[in-house]
Design an enzyme around this catalytic site. Structure first.
Site, mmCIF file in Angstrom:
data_model
loop_
_atom_site.group_PDB
_atom_site.id
_atom_site.type_symbol
_atom_site.label_atom_id
_atom_site.label_comp_id
_atom_site.label_asym_id
_atom_site.label_seq_id
_atom_site.Cartn_x
_atom_site.Cartn_y
_atom_site.Cartn_z
ATOM 1 N N SER A 9 0.850 -1.192 0.000
ATOM 2 C CA SER A 9 0.000 0.000 0.000
ATOM 3 C C SER A 9 0.880 1.234 0.000
ATOM 4 O O SER A 9 1.615 1.488 0.968
ATOM 5 C CB SER A 9 -0.893 0.019 1.239
ATOM 6 O OG SER A 9 -1.397 1.334 1.416
ATOM 7 N N HIS A 34 -1.030 -1.259 -4.350
ATOM 8 C CA HIS A 34 -2.331 -0.975 -3.733
ATOM 9 C C HIS A 34 -2.414 0.531 -3.509
ATOM 10 O O HIS A 34 -1.597 1.121 -2.788
ATOM 11 C CB HIS A 34 -2.433 -1.741 -2.417
ATOM 12 C CG HIS A 34 -3.740 -1.580 -1.711
ATOM 13 N ND1 HIS A 34 -4.845 -2.341 -2.007
ATOM 14 C CD2 HIS A 34 -4.118 -0.739 -0.707
ATOM 15 C CE1 HIS A 34 -5.850 -1.988 -1.210
ATOM 16 N NE2 HIS A 34 -5.434 -1.018 -0.414
ATOM 17 N N ASP A 36 -4.523 3.638 -2.273
ATOM 18 C CA ASP A 36 -5.630 3.983 -1.379
ATOM 19 C C ASP A 36 -6.191 5.356 -1.710
ATOM 20 O O ASP A 36 -5.504 6.377 -1.531
ATOM 21 C CB ASP A 36 -5.149 3.952 0.077
ATOM 22 C CG ASP A 36 -4.960 2.533 0.576
ATOM 23 O OD1 ASP A 36 -5.915 1.744 0.488
ATOM 24 O OD2 ASP A 36 -3.845 2.207 1.048
ATOM 25 N N MET A 38 -8.924 8.089 -0.739
ATOM 26 C CA MET A 38 -9.809 8.481 0.370
ATOM 27 C C MET A 38 -10.345 9.886 0.109
ATOM 28 O O MET A 38 -9.588 10.761 -0.318
ATOM 29 C CB MET A 38 -9.026 8.489 1.681
ATOM 30 C CG MET A 38 -8.313 7.187 2.000
ATOM 31 S SD MET A 38 -7.599 7.264 3.655
ATOM 32 C CE MET A 38 -6.614 5.758 3.645
ATOM 33 N N HIS A 75 -8.078 1.064 -4.276
ATOM 34 C CA HIS A 75 -8.999 0.822 -3.164
ATOM 35 C C HIS A 75 -9.760 2.121 -2.916
ATOM 36 O O HIS A 75 -9.213 3.060 -2.333
ATOM 37 C CB HIS A 75 -8.184 0.372 -1.946
ATOM 38 C CG HIS A 75 -9.012 0.140 -0.727
ATOM 39 N ND1 HIS A 75 -8.448 0.005 0.531
ATOM 40 C CD2 HIS A 75 -10.356 0.011 -0.549
ATOM 41 C CE1 HIS A 75 -9.411 -0.191 1.418
ATOM 42 N NE2 HIS A 75 -10.575 -0.181 0.791
ATOM 43 N N MET A 77 -11.924 4.263 -1.166
ATOM 44 C CA MET A 77 -12.593 4.554 0.108
ATOM 45 C C MET A 77 -13.310 5.891 -0.041
ATOM 46 O O MET A 77 -12.943 6.908 0.555
ATOM 47 C CB MET A 77 -11.560 4.568 1.242
ATOM 48 C CG MET A 77 -11.086 3.160 1.597
ATOM 49 S SD MET A 77 -9.615 3.157 2.625
ATOM 50 C CE MET A 77 -8.362 3.334 1.355
ATOM 51 N N MET A 168 -11.560 -6.014 4.921
ATOM 52 C CA MET A 168 -10.746 -5.076 5.711
ATOM 53 C C MET A 168 -10.433 -5.684 7.084
ATOM 54 O O MET A 168 -11.336 -6.175 7.764
ATOM 55 C CB MET A 168 -11.477 -3.742 5.913
ATOM 56 C CG MET A 168 -11.606 -2.885 4.663
ATOM 57 S SD MET A 168 -10.019 -2.485 3.868
ATOM 58 C CE MET A 168 -9.191 -1.529 5.157
ATOM 59 N N ASP A 202 -6.462 -6.381 4.076
ATOM 60 C CA ASP A 202 -5.854 -5.051 4.095
ATOM 61 C C ASP A 202 -5.977 -4.464 5.488
ATOM 62 O O ASP A 202 -7.089 -4.271 5.990
ATOM 63 C CB ASP A 202 -6.566 -4.173 3.060
ATOM 64 C CG ASP A 202 -6.024 -2.757 2.978
ATOM 65 O OD1 ASP A 202 -4.957 -2.473 3.548
ATOM 66 O OD2 ASP A 202 -6.694 -1.928 2.321
#
Ligand code: DX5
Ligand code: ZN
Length: 246
Positions: A9, A34, A36, A38, A75, A77, A168, A202
């Site tokens: 990540s 990965h 992320d 957000m 990912h 979010m 998660m 994760d």
């Protein structure tokens, strides 16, 4: 289980040198990156969006085989995940992994799926992601029971079936949190029913917690602080892989 996939990540990378950090991570033996995303809304933290993904994708390599080496595992979010599918496709995302909780709570008028149907909304989002040529993943937070996934995974059509499930093992939002072993029964239940499914874990994965996750049946391993905080990231990636392959 399908092959072991190690997906560091980049949330724990040096954001001032993100392109270089991604190239180095691939050189250290990572399979996927990965990424992320957000939005400060679905989770109480913000990272970055499609323009930065575009630039790191240009640095690392163009998209290759679906789910192959160098896959950009995004990912998401974020709230209203259907709104960013096209932008992430253009940015070079290979695997668009949205949160179940965000998909069923979408309120946007232009939603491409029927928001009144809680069971099929994620299926329609998966179909939309596939129609743009990306793989689709579906993620569940610790508070979401695995049972919500059964009707989605049971779909007959390959267009509507997720290519990966992400369980998660921390509350999404931040790197460096403690691994929640309480989430592993979800992984075991998924693996028992779907021997060939890519199951990603994760949050809090490290040399200390990997054995439990691998025993439960996870094959796609995300690790942020364990990889980027290590003196020898290549060694950590190798050890995580060995634990899954054992
Ligand atoms: C958390 C992110 C994770 C995070 C994991 O919300 O989804 O990908 O980077 O970080 P570690 O491995 O440090 O728990
Ligand atoms: Zn993540």
């Amino acid at each position: 289980s399908p092959p072991a996939i190690i997906a560091p990540s980049i949330l724990s990378a040096d954001f001032g040198n993100l392109g270089k950090a991604c190239i180095d991570t691939m050189d250290h033996g990572a399979d996927w990156l990965h990424v992320d995303i957000m939005d400060g809304h679905f989770v109480p933290n913000m990272t970055f969006g499609a323009p930065i993904v575009t630039k790191i994708r240009e640095r690392v390599a163009p998209p290759g085989q679906p789910l192959g080496k160098g896959t950009f595992d995004c990912h998401m979010m974020i709230a209203e995940p259907h709104r960013w599918v096209k932008d992430f496709k253009s940015a070079g995302c290979d695997l668009y992994c949205f949160h179940y909780e965000a998909a069923i709570n979408s309120t946007a008028a232009e939603t491409p799926f029927d928001k009144s149907d809680e069971r099929t909304s994620p299926i329609k989002l998966i179909r939309y992601i596939h129609s743009l040529g990306m793989k689709a993943g579906i993620a569940i937070k610790p508070s979401t029971p695995v049972d919500v996934l059964w009707p989605i995974l049971a779909t007959e059509s390959a267009d509507e079936r997720p290519d990966m499930v992400l369980v998660m093992t921390v509350e999404p939002g931040f790197g460096g949190q403690s691994f929640m072993a309480s989430e592993l029964p979800k992984v075991s239940a998924l693996r028992a029913r779907y021997p060939d499914l890519n199951i990603e874990v994760d949050g809090g994965l490290s040399e200390k917690t990997i054995d439990q996750a691998a025993d439960a049946g996870a094959n796609v391993i995300v690790a942020g602080s364990a990889v980027f905080g290590a003196k020898d990231p290549a060694e950590v990636i190798r050890k995580l892989r060995e634990a899954v392959e054992r």
